[in-house]
Design a protein around this motif. Structure first.
Motif, PDB file in Angstrom:
ATOM      1  N   GLU A  34       0.796  -1.211  -0.106  1.00  0.00           N
ATOM      2  CA  GLU A  34       0.092  -0.042   0.001  1.00  0.00           C
ATOM      3  C   GLU A  34       0.870   1.357  -0.083  1.00  0.00           C
ATOM      4  OE1 GLU A  34      -3.204   0.112  -0.458  1.00  0.00           O
ATOM      5  OE2 GLU A  34      -3.809  -1.964   0.011  1.00  0.00           O
ATOM      6  N   ALA A  42     -13.120   1.878   3.487  1.00  0.00           N
ATOM      7  CA  ALA A  42     -12.698   0.926   2.602  1.00  0.00           C
ATOM      8  C   ALA A  42     -11.746  -0.192   3.237  1.00  0.00           C
ATOM      9  CB  ALA A  42     -11.530   1.668   1.650  1.00  0.00           C
ATOM     10  N   TRP A  43     -11.057   0.513   4.521  1.00  0.00           N
ATOM     11  CA  TRP A  43     -10.363  -0.818   5.384  1.00  0.00           C
ATOM     12  C   TRP A  43     -11.378  -1.748   6.042  1.00  0.00           C
ATOM     13  CZ3 TRP A  43     -10.311  -2.514  10.292  1.00  0.00           C
ATOM     14  CH2 TRP A  43      -9.023  -3.212  10.490  1.00  0.00           C
ATOM     15  N   ASN A  44     -12.502  -0.978   6.362  1.00  0.00           N
ATOM     16  CA  ASN A  44     -13.478  -1.820   7.188  1.00  0.00           C
ATOM     17  C   ASN A  44     -14.119  -2.959   6.411  1.00  0.00           C
ATOM     18  OD1 ASN A  44     -15.194  -2.493   9.835  1.00  0.00           O
ATOM     19  ND2 ASN A  44     -16.819  -1.316   8.432  1.00  0.00           N
ATOM     20  N   ALA A  45     -14.313  -2.560   5.030  1.00  0.00           N
ATOM     21  CA  ALA A  45     -14.913  -3.578   4.066  1.00  0.00           C
ATOM     22  C   ALA A  45     -14.051  -4.618   3.746  1.00  0.00           C
ATOM     23  CB  ALA A  45     -15.369  -2.741   2.748  1.00  0.00           C
ATOM     24  N   THR A  46     -12.638  -4.722   3.955  1.00  0.00           N
ATOM     25  CA  THR A  46     -11.986  -5.846   3.593  1.00  0.00           C
ATOM     26  C   THR A  46     -11.280  -6.611   4.857  1.00  0.00           C
ATOM     27  OG1 THR A  46     -10.233  -4.241   3.540  1.00  0.00           O
ATOM     28  CG2 THR A  46     -11.147  -4.669   1.465  1.00  0.00           C
ATOM     29  N   HIS A  47     -11.910  -6.314   6.124  1.00  0.00           N
ATOM     30  CA  HIS A  47     -11.079  -6.854   7.324  1.00  0.00           C
ATOM     31  C   HIS A  47     -12.291  -7.369   8.176  1.00  0.00           C
ATOM     32  CE1 HIS A  47      -7.692  -4.482   5.834  1.00  0.00           C
ATOM     33  NE2 HIS A  47      -7.006  -5.316   6.744  1.00  0.00           N
ATOM     34  N   SER A  68      -8.051 -10.483   7.376  1.00  0.00           N
ATOM     35  CA  SER A  68      -8.516 -10.189   6.452  1.00  0.00           C
ATOM     36  C   SER A  68      -8.954 -11.774   5.696  1.00  0.00           C
ATOM     37  CB  SER A  68      -8.080  -9.120   5.510  1.00  0.00           C
ATOM     38  OG  SER A  68      -6.609  -9.538   5.096  1.00  0.00           O
ATOM     39  N   THR A  70      -9.002 -14.701   3.096  1.00  0.00           N
ATOM     40  CA  THR A  70      -8.097 -14.982   1.965  1.00  0.00           C
ATOM     41  C   THR A  70      -8.832 -15.367   0.610  1.00  0.00           C
ATOM     42  OG1 THR A  70      -8.000 -17.265   2.598  1.00  0.00           O
ATOM     43  CG2 THR A  70      -6.083 -15.697   3.248  1.00  0.00           C
ATOM     44  N   SER A  71     -10.265 -15.573   0.994  1.00  0.00           N
ATOM     45  CA  SER A  71     -11.026 -15.842  -0.383  1.00  0.00           C
ATOM     46  C   SER A  71     -12.702 -15.735   0.141  1.00  0.00           C
ATOM     47  CB  SER A  71     -10.767 -17.324  -0.635  1.00  0.00           C
ATOM     48  OG  SER A  71     -11.746 -17.692  -1.559  1.00  0.00           O
ATOM     49  N   ARG A  72     -13.448 -15.569  -0.606  1.00  0.00           N
ATOM     50  CA  ARG A  72     -14.701 -15.520  -0.346  1.00  0.00           C
ATOM     51  C   ARG A  72     -15.498 -16.996  -0.473  1.00  0.00           C
ATOM     52  NH1 ARG A  72     -16.818  -9.747  -3.480  1.00  0.00           N
ATOM     53  NH2 ARG A  72     -15.343  -8.590  -2.188  1.00  0.00           N
ATOM     54  N   SER A  83      -2.570  -9.061   9.545  1.00  0.00           N
ATOM     55  CA  SER A  83      -1.912  -7.985   9.558  1.00  0.00           C
ATOM     56  C   SER A  83      -1.532  -7.325  11.126  1.00  0.00           C
ATOM     57  CB  SER A  83      -2.657  -6.691   9.051  1.00  0.00           C
ATOM     58  OG  SER A  83      -3.152  -6.975   7.662  1.00  0.00           O
TER      59      SER A  83
END
Length: 165
Positions: A34, A42-47, A68, A70-72, A83
């Motif tokens: 990054e 944005a951070w909240n949506a990916t963690h 976070s 690793t896959s959906r 992290s």
């Protein structure tokens, strides 16, 4: 330095200090690809919501860790990426080990069976920290990303829970 550390969860209200510590990591050039701290949204949506913790000393946040996905895909719902960031003035005091230990415990309570970390190969302190808590090196990704026109390798580590079988 003799310090007392409390480990607690963090929320959006903590984002200003969490993001400042994240920025310190970005500034090192070997903590993340990054180049700028994302917005909270944005951070909240990916963690992962349940595994977000901070280290506090004398009412001051000095580090944080989170997971976070690793896959959906459903089959990988128990696998997450680590992290972890410690503010520069509090590095090499054992705070990383406290945070990562707490994150491992929290992740197992939440049903995660594998944690993985992709660490810049030059970031030997972070690699050593992860290995000290049961992560094993499973390989590396050569020249996986470019930062400031320099290619970097990532060392890949993972930790399989002994509690979740």
């Amino acid at each position: 330095m003799n310090i007392t550390i409390q480990i607690t969860s963090f929320t959006q209200n903590d984002w200003p200090i969490i993001s400042a510590i994240y920025q310190e990591g970005i500034d090192t050039g070997i903590a993340t690809f990054e180049t700028k701290v994302p917005s909270w949204k944005a951070w909240n949506a990916t963690h992962i919501k349940s595994c977000r913790i901070k280290a506090v000393s004398k009412d001051k946040t000095v580090g944080w860790a989170s997971l976070s996905p690793t896959s959906r895909r459903e089959v990988y719902k128990g696998v997450a990426e680590v992290s972890i960031y410690i503010t520069s003035k509090y590095q090499n005091l054992g705070i990383g080990k406290l945070l990562l230990s707490a994150l491992i415990n929290e992740s197992e309570k939440e049903g995660f069976w594998t944690l993985q970390a992709s660490i810049f190969s030059q970031n030997t302190p972070s690699i050593a920290l992860h290995k000290s808590l049961g992560f094993r090196e499973i390989g590396y990704r050569e020249k996986v990303g470019k930062l400031n026109d320099i290619w970097y390798d990532n060392t890949i580590l993972e930790r399989r829970s002994k509690l979740i079988t």
